[in-house]
Write a protein that holds these residues in place. Structure first.
Motif, short mmCIF file in Angstrom:
data_model
loop_
_atom_site.label_atom_id
_atom_site.label_comp_id
_atom_site.label_asym_id
_atom_site.label_seq_id
_atom_site.Cartn_x
_atom_site.Cartn_y
_atom_site.Cartn_z
N UNK A 2 -9.18 -21.14 -1.07
CA UNK A 2 -10.23 -19.95 -1.72
C UNK A 2 -9.61 -18.78 -1.12
N UNK A 3 -9.45 -17.67 -2.04
CA UNK A 3 -9.15 -16.45 -1.51
C UNK A 3 -10.36 -15.88 -0.79
N UNK A 4 -10.18 -15.24 0.43
CA UNK A 4 -11.16 -14.47 1.06
C UNK A 4 -11.19 -12.88 0.56
N UNK A 5 -11.99 -12.40 1.28
CA UNK A 5 -12.45 -11.00 1.04
C UNK A 5 -11.16 -10.11 1.19
N UNK A 6 -10.35 -10.35 2.28
CA UNK A 6 -9.25 -9.60 2.56
C UNK A 6 -8.10 -9.89 1.56
N UNK A 7 -7.89 -11.19 1.11
CA UNK A 7 -6.91 -11.42 0.16
C UNK A 7 -7.23 -10.60 -1.19
#
Length: 132
Positions: A2-7
């Motif tokens: 899952x993409x995190x907030x940074x990505x």
């Protein structure tokens, strides 16, 4: 994964930078079109090279328009631009080009045209699904 907030932030930032660069390219292309028209106006004559250059600019604007409208870029557009650029080079420098270079440029145009046919065949024979 899952993409995190940074990505997600990085992806959004890169998208914005990409859109800004496309707008810069579009403005530069429009400016170049006006420069070419001014050149034709001052020369009081229209040469084949001028027409091919204007057509080259038109293809770049068409490619940008398609990308900004749909978000994807068919590989055919840069191939068309390559053919036009090679044809313009061939037309403008015909007096200085020796036979081998002329054959090589003509062969390059032929190879790009064949590549366009292969790409078109692939799109017709193996279309993309809506999921991609």
């Amino acid at each position: 994964m899952q993409p995190n907030k940074f990505s997600k932030l990085a992806q959004h930032s890169l998208t914005l930078v990409g859109q800004a660069v496309l707008i810069v390219i579009a403005v530069a292309t429009i400016f170049a079109v006006f420069q070419e028209i001014e050149h034709v106006w001052q020369a009081r004559t229209i040469a084949v090279g001028d027409l091919l250059m204007l057509f080259l600019y038109l293809e770049v604007m068409s490619m940008l328009n398609h990308y900004l409208g749909s978000g994807n870029l068919p590989v055919r557009y840069p191939l068309y631009i390559g053919i036009i650029a090679l044809a313009r080079f061939l037309v403008l420098d015909i007096a200085e080009i020796d036979a081998f270079k002329m054959f090589a440029i003509s062969g390059s145009i032929l190879l790009i045209a064949i590549a366009i046919l292969i790409v078109r065949y692939g799109h017709v024979r193996f279309p993309y699904s809506e999921d991609n």
